[in-house]
Design a protein around this motif. Structure first.
Motif, PDB file in Angstrom:
ATOM      1  N   VAL A   1       0.851  -1.188   0.000  1.00 23.37           N
ATOM      2  CA  VAL A   1       0.000   0.000   0.000  1.00 23.37           C
ATOM      3  C   VAL A   1       0.879   1.228   0.000  1.00 23.37           C
ATOM      4  N   SER A   2       0.450   2.263  -0.729  1.00 19.62           N
ATOM      5  CA  SER A   2       1.100   3.562  -0.668  1.00 19.62           C
ATOM      6  C   SER A   2       0.057   4.633  -0.953  1.00 19.62           C
ATOM      7  N   GLY A   3       0.035   5.671  -0.141  1.00 21.30           N
ATOM      8  CA  GLY A   3      -0.895   6.765  -0.346  1.00 21.30           C
ATOM      9  C   GLY A   3      -2.120   6.666   0.523  1.00 21.30           C
ATOM     10  N   SER A   4      -2.886   5.582   0.402  1.00 23.37           N
ATOM     11  CA  SER A   4      -4.106   5.421   1.186  1.00 23.37           C
ATOM     12  C   SER A   4      -4.344   3.954   1.500  1.00 23.37           C
ATOM     13  N   LEU A   5      -4.597   3.672   2.758  1.00 25.88           N
ATOM     14  CA  LEU A   5      -4.978   2.331   3.199  1.00 25.88           C
ATOM     15  C   LEU A   5      -6.499   2.286   3.254  1.00 25.88           C
ATOM     16  N   ASN A   6      -7.110   1.469   2.404  1.00 22.02           N
ATOM     17  CA  ASN A   6      -8.564   1.337   2.324  1.00 22.02           C
ATOM     18  C   ASN A   6      -8.965  -0.074   2.741  1.00 22.02           C
ATOM     19  N   VAL A   7      -9.794  -0.162   3.768  1.00 17.17           N
ATOM     20  CA  VAL A   7     -10.180  -1.474   4.289  1.00 17.17           C
ATOM     21  C   VAL A   7     -11.668  -1.510   4.607  1.00 17.17           C
ATOM     22  N   ASN A   8     -12.202  -2.732   4.599  1.00 18.48           N
ATOM     23  CA  ASN A   8     -13.557  -2.990   5.075  1.00 18.48           C
ATOM     24  C   ASN A   8     -13.479  -3.492   6.516  1.00 18.48           C
ATOM     25  N   ILE A   9     -14.291  -2.909   7.371  1.00 13.04           N
ATOM     26  CA  ILE A   9     -14.401  -3.381   8.755  1.00 13.04           C
ATOM     27  C   ILE A   9     -15.706  -4.170   8.859  1.00 13.04           C
ATOM     28  N   ASN A  10     -15.579  -5.440   9.179  1.00 13.64           N
ATOM     29  CA  ASN A  10     -16.730  -6.330   9.227  1.00 13.64           C
ATOM     30  C   ASN A  10     -17.005  -6.785  10.652  1.00 13.64           C
ATOM     31  N   ASN A  11     -18.284  -6.888  10.981  1.00 15.58           N
ATOM     32  CA  ASN A  11     -18.677  -7.545  12.223  1.00 15.58           C
ATOM     33  C   ASN A  11     -18.693  -9.037  11.921  1.00 15.58           C
ATOM     34  N   GLU A  12     -17.616  -9.697  12.290  1.00 16.91           N
ATOM     35  CA  GLU A  12     -17.458 -11.112  11.942  1.00 16.91           C
ATOM     36  C   GLU A  12     -18.481 -11.970  12.667  1.00 16.91           C
ATOM     37  N   THR A  13     -18.849 -11.584  13.871  1.00 16.50           N
ATOM     38  CA  THR A  13     -19.804 -12.356  14.662  1.00 16.50           C
ATOM     39  C   THR A  13     -21.187 -12.348  14.014  1.00 16.50           C
ATOM     40  N   GLN A  14     -21.598 -11.170  13.530  1.00 19.40           N
ATOM     41  CA  GLN A  14     -22.931 -11.050  12.934  1.00 19.40           C
ATOM     42  C   GLN A  14     -22.922 -11.236  11.417  1.00 19.40           C
ATOM     43  N   GLY A  15     -21.715 -11.288  10.823  1.00 17.05           N
ATOM     44  CA  GLY A  15     -21.614 -11.508   9.391  1.00 17.05           C
ATOM     45  C   GLY A  15     -22.069 -10.337   8.549  1.00 17.05           C
ATOM     46  N   VAL A  16     -21.799  -9.106   9.014  1.00 15.84           N
ATOM     47  CA  VAL A  16     -22.222  -7.916   8.267  1.00 15.84           C
ATOM     48  C   VAL A  16     -21.047  -6.950   8.141  1.00 15.84           C
ATOM     49  N   LEU A  17     -21.089  -6.137   7.066  1.00 13.30           N
ATOM     50  CA  LEU A  17     -20.113  -5.080   6.865  1.00 13.30           C
ATOM     51  C   LEU A  17     -20.522  -3.874   7.702  1.00 13.30           C
ATOM     52  N   ILE A  18     -19.601  -3.362   8.504  1.00 10.76           N
ATOM     53  CA  ILE A  18     -19.889  -2.150   9.284  1.00 10.76           C
ATOM     54  C   ILE A  18     -19.655  -0.924   8.426  1.00 10.76           C
ATOM     55  N   ASP A  19     -18.469  -0.810   7.828  1.00 10.20           N
ATOM     56  CA  ASP A  19     -18.166   0.361   7.013  1.00 10.20           C
ATOM     57  C   ASP A  19     -16.866   0.129   6.252  1.00 10.20           C
ATOM     58  N   GLN A  20     -16.667   0.927   5.214  1.00 14.72           N
ATOM     59  CA  GLN A  20     -15.395   0.995   4.512  1.00 14.72           C
ATOM     60  C   GLN A  20     -14.683   2.261   4.977  1.00 14.72           C
ATOM     61  N   VAL A  21     -13.442   2.116   5.443  1.00 11.54           N
ATOM     62  CA  VAL A  21     -12.720   3.252   6.035  1.00 11.54           C
ATOM     63  C   VAL A  21     -11.321   3.314   5.436  1.00 11.54           C
ATOM     64  N   SER A  22     -10.658   4.462   5.638  1.00 18.84           N
ATOM     65  CA  SER A  22      -9.324   4.634   5.076  1.00 18.84           C
ATOM     66  C   SER A  22      -8.519   5.607   5.913  1.00 18.84           C
ATOM     67  N   CYS A  23      -7.209   5.602   5.687  1.00 14.05           N
ATOM     68  CA  CYS A  23      -6.312   6.584   6.287  1.00 14.05           C
ATOM     69  C   CYS A  23      -5.121   6.769   5.353  1.00 14.05           C
ATOM     70  N   ASN A  24      -4.470   7.899   5.477  1.00 11.19           N
ATOM     71  CA  ASN A  24      -3.293   8.186   4.651  1.00 11.19           C
ATOM     72  C   ASN A  24      -2.069   7.462   5.208  1.00 11.19           C
ATOM     73  N   VAL A  25      -1.300   6.858   4.308  1.00 10.64           N
ATOM     74  CA  VAL A  25      -0.095   6.134   4.706  1.00 10.64           C
ATOM     75  C   VAL A  25       1.015   6.415   3.707  1.00 10.64           C
ATOM     76  N   SER A  26       2.235   6.131   4.119  1.00  7.94           N
ATOM     77  CA  SER A  26       3.404   6.232   3.252  1.00  7.94           C
ATOM     78  C   SER A  26       4.161   4.924   3.317  1.00  7.94           C
ATOM     79  N   SER A  27       4.555   4.400   2.169  1.00 11.17           N
ATOM     80  CA  SER A  27       5.274   3.127   2.143  1.00 11.17           C
ATOM     81  C   SER A  27       6.589   3.259   2.895  1.00 11.17           C
ATOM     82  N   GLY A  28       6.990   2.151   3.505  1.00 16.54           N
ATOM     83  CA  GLY A  28       8.215   2.129   4.289  1.00 16.54           C
ATOM     84  C   GLY A  28       8.004   2.383   5.764  1.00 16.54           C
ATOM     85  N   ASN A  29       6.773   2.735   6.162  1.00 13.20           N
ATOM     86  CA  ASN A  29       6.473   3.017   7.563  1.00 13.20           C
ATOM     87  C   ASN A  29       5.598   1.920   8.163  1.00 13.20           C
TER      88      ASN A  29
END
Length: 246
Positions: A192-220
């Motif tokens: 990943v470089s620039g933006s980390l984009n992930v889905n956060i899921n409620n694994e217990t209930q089997g549902v997607l909570i939201d898609q979220v992101s944050c800024n990142v730089s490779s090498g960190n």
């Protein structure tokens, strides 16, 4: 030559003798703390109700004062002076207005000189699940074009459920499973470089909570805090606050 050796020996002896009486702080080192306040209050109230003071060892003088709910990933650090290479210190978090402890503190945590820690207050003022967690940063090599990231679950109103994390736009396969409230995952390497984009899921209930992101730089490397967007957000209004370490 003999005289020179005698003078050198006397000098060393003198330094050793003075070492017991002089300021011993020259033999100490510091730990660095990055404090994130993710304490929520979903049932009304104001931000003043979740504004806190952080005490570390000195229970009379806060290390951090008037810290409102954290809505960013990159926070400044505070330095804690240690007397030994590794030392147990007492933590407490109190309401800035009330002066009352919020975590049934003080609680003891062991810090190591020279290390860095993400310190996270989490829970809801109306629930009996408030806690303060410390996550020691692990220095590591990060591959070219990659980041290393650890996910921390602070979603207190889902404290009975487990989360999973998967990269958005990928195969949908989880990169983190079984993440309970108050816990941090193992570190994972991602291309990943620039933006980390992930889905956060409620694994217990089997549902997607939201898609979220944050800024990142490779090498960190990063501590990615899964948190409610604001102190009074609804359950499905979440963000990813990424604390960088270079």
């Amino acid at each position: 030559m003999v005289l020179a050796r005698l003078v050198l020996a006397a000098s060393i002896a003198g330094l050793s003798a003075f070492g017991c009486d002089e300021d011993e702080d020259i033999f100490t080192d510091n730990a660095r703390l990055y404090f994130h306040n993710q304490l929520t209050q979903v049932s009304g109230g104001s931000q003043d109700d979740v504004t806190v003071d952080l005490f570390v060892d000195d229970q009379n003088s806060p290390l951090e004062s008037d810290r409102a709910y954290t809505e960013r990933g990159n926070v400044s650090n505070s330095s804690v002076e240690l007397d030994d290479d590794s030392q147990s210190v007492a933590f407490d978090v109190r309401g800035s207005n009330s002066g009352s402890t919020l975590i049934n503190g003080p609680v003891n945590r062991t810090l190591t000189a020279g290390d860095r820690y993400t310190v996270v207050l989490m829970g809801d003022t109306t629930l009996d699940n408030r806690q303060l967690k410390t996550f020691r940063h692990q220095d590591m090599d990060v591959g070219t074009g990659q980041i290393r990231v650890r996910f921390i679950n602070t979603l207190s109103r889902l404290s009975g459920d487990e989360l999973s994390v998967s990269q958005s736009g990928g195969t949908g396969q989880a990169i983190v499973n079984g993440l309970e409230y108050g816990d941090g995952s193992s570190y994972v390497s991602l291309n990943v470089s620039g933006s980390l984009n992930v889905n956060i899921n409620n694994e217990t209930q089997g549902v997607l909570i939201d898609q979220v992101s944050c800024n990142v730089s490779s090498g960190n490397s990063y501590d990615a805090i899964i948190a409610y967007t604001r102190y009074d957000s609804d359950d499905d209004q979440i963000s990813l606050y990424c604390q960088p370490f270079s």
